[in-house]
Write a protein that holds these residues in place. Structure first.
Motif, PDB file in Angstrom:
ATOM      1  N   UNK A   9       0.827  -1.214   0.000  1.00 42.09           N
ATOM      2  CA  UNK A   9       0.000   0.000   0.000  1.00 42.09           C
ATOM      3  C   UNK A   9       0.855   1.255   0.000  1.00 42.09           C
ATOM      4  N   UNK A  10       0.416   2.241  -0.756  1.00 43.66           N
ATOM      5  CA  UNK A  10       1.047   3.567  -0.819  1.00 43.66           C
ATOM      6  C   UNK A  10       2.435   3.565  -1.450  1.00 43.66           C
ATOM      7  N   UNK A  11       2.795   2.483  -2.112  1.00 40.29           N
ATOM      8  CA  UNK A  11       4.122   2.407  -2.715  1.00 40.29           C
ATOM      9  C   UNK A  11       4.332   3.512  -3.743  1.00 40.29           C
ATOM     10  N   UNK A  12       3.281   3.856  -4.481  1.00 38.99           N
ATOM     11  CA  UNK A  12       3.414   4.909  -5.493  1.00 38.99           C
ATOM     12  C   UNK A  12       3.782   6.243  -4.859  1.00 38.99           C
ATOM     13  N   UNK A  13       3.161   6.556  -3.725  1.00 30.44           N
ATOM     14  CA  UNK A  13       3.473   7.816  -3.047  1.00 30.44           C
ATOM     15  C   UNK A  13       4.908   7.818  -2.514  1.00 30.44           C
ATOM     16  N   UNK A  14       5.332   6.679  -1.990  1.00 28.28           N
ATOM     17  CA  UNK A  14       6.703   6.570  -1.491  1.00 28.28           C
ATOM     18  C   UNK A  14       7.690   6.742  -2.641  1.00 28.28           C
ATOM     19  N   UNK A  15       7.363   6.160  -3.785  1.00 30.13           N
ATOM     20  CA  UNK A  15       8.233   6.316  -4.959  1.00 30.13           C
ATOM     21  C   UNK A  15       8.326   7.774  -5.390  1.00 30.13           C
ATOM     22  N   UNK A  16       7.216   8.501  -5.261  1.00 32.37           N
ATOM     23  CA  UNK A  16       7.224   9.923  -5.608  1.00 32.37           C
ATOM     24  C   UNK A  16       8.147  10.705  -4.670  1.00 32.37           C
TER      25      UNK A  16
ATOM     26  N   UNK B 178       6.335  14.365   5.067  1.00 38.38           N
ATOM     27  CA  UNK B 178       6.238  13.034   4.481  1.00 38.38           C
ATOM     28  C   UNK B 178       4.987  12.310   4.966  1.00 38.38           C
ATOM     29  N   UNK B 179       3.887  13.076   5.049  1.00 38.65           N
ATOM     30  CA  UNK B 179       2.595  12.446   5.283  1.00 38.65           C
ATOM     31  C   UNK B 179       2.145  11.771   4.004  1.00 38.65           C
ATOM     32  N   UNK B 180       1.535  10.596   4.110  1.00 35.68           N
ATOM     33  CA  UNK B 180       1.134   9.898   2.892  1.00 35.68           C
ATOM     34  C   UNK B 180      -0.165   9.116   3.092  1.00 35.68           C
ATOM     35  N   UNK B 181      -0.973   9.150   2.035  1.00 35.67           N
ATOM     36  CA  UNK B 181      -2.204   8.372   1.942  1.00 35.67           C
ATOM     37  C   UNK B 181      -3.073   8.441   3.175  1.00 35.67           C
ATOM     38  N   UNK B 182      -3.793   7.360   3.400  1.00 33.11           N
ATOM     39  CA  UNK B 182      -4.541   7.189   4.633  1.00 33.11           C
ATOM     40  C   UNK B 182      -3.791   6.188   5.489  1.00 33.11           C
ATOM     41  N   UNK B 183      -2.514   6.472   5.720  1.00 35.72           N
ATOM     42  CA  UNK B 183      -1.616   5.487   6.305  1.00 35.72           C
ATOM     43  C   UNK B 183      -1.923   5.189   7.765  1.00 35.72           C
ATOM     44  N   UNK B 184      -1.504   4.006   8.170  1.00 36.07           N
ATOM     45  CA  UNK B 184      -1.583   3.564   9.552  1.00 36.07           C
ATOM     46  C   UNK B 184      -0.162   3.466  10.107  1.00 36.07           C
TER      47      UNK B 184
END
Length: 218
Positions: free
Chosen positions: A23-30, A71-77
């Motif tokens: 999950x959220x790998x695309x945002x981390x890649x960005x 570095x806030x991302x998505x609806x992360x947990x």
């Protein structure tokens, strides 16, 4: 038949490549791409966590005179933040780490308790201190939002557990945004939130700025 054979061959050659993406790998890649183009300075203040930070796009303007990495991302947990800590925490060598997370943990399942959130936070905190023993850590209280009002008892308990834990650790702080976001009846202040009653308007972030300011390192 030929097309079917090629399709099956593709599955064998690249088994479940898309299904296995975290999950959220695309945002981390960005974030990584941004870092390749312009790597943030060391000894900055790192904001990390879920969408309440991700959507604070103008966070730097709230804290003039400080260098902020968001570095806030998505609806992360918290497990998501733990998973990506080697990518979006440790490379920056920040002097201070400000964490907002736990909100989505509680909303993800009825089986997630306040103690679950607390244990997850302790895992993240331990990871951070193993890498940077003296780094300052600030936890922003899980906020009370109207759309998740039913979770407020769990939120309160998780906040208490984390706050008590941090009191026993050096170079830490707990920023209470929970209390000032309640009205006189003890309900979440709806005027602070967008239409989804989950994410905040600038008035909500103004409360966060006031709560965080005393703890940020110059």
């Amino acid at each position: 038949m030929k097309h079917l054979f090629l399709f099956l061959l593709t599955l064998v050659a690249f088994p479940f490549s898309y299904a296995q993406q975290a999950p959220f790998q695309d945002e981390i890649n960005q974030f990584k791409q941004q870092d390749e183009q312009h790597f943030p300075p060391k000894n900055a203040i790192l904001f990390v966590g879920s969408s309440s930070f991700r959507m604070w796009n103008d966070v730097q303007s709230y804290f003039p005179g400080y260098t902020i990495i968001n570095r806030g991302f998505g609806g992360s947990t918290l497990p998501d933040v733990i998973r990506y800590a080697p990518d979006i925490i440790f490379p920056y060598h920040p002097k201070q780490i400000v964490i907002y997370c736990g909100d989505n943990d509680l909303a993800s399942s009825d089986t997630v308790t306040a103690k679950t959130v607390f244990e997850r936070f302790k895992t993240l905190f331990t990871m951070i201190r193993q890498k940077q023993p003296n780094v300052s850590v600030v936890f922003v209280a899980i906020k009370p939002s109207p759309s998740r009002e039913q979770l407020m008892p769990k939120m309160k308990q998780a906040n208490i557990l984390i706050q008590q834990f941090l009191k026993t650790k050096p170079h830490t702080a707990f920023a209470d945004v929970f209390t000032p976001m309640l009205n006189d009846a003890g309900k979440p202040r709806k005027e602070l939130f967008r239409e989804d009653m989950l994410h905040m308007k600038p008035a909500g972030y103004a409360i966060w700025q006031k709560a965080l300011q005393p703890y940020l390192l110059k």
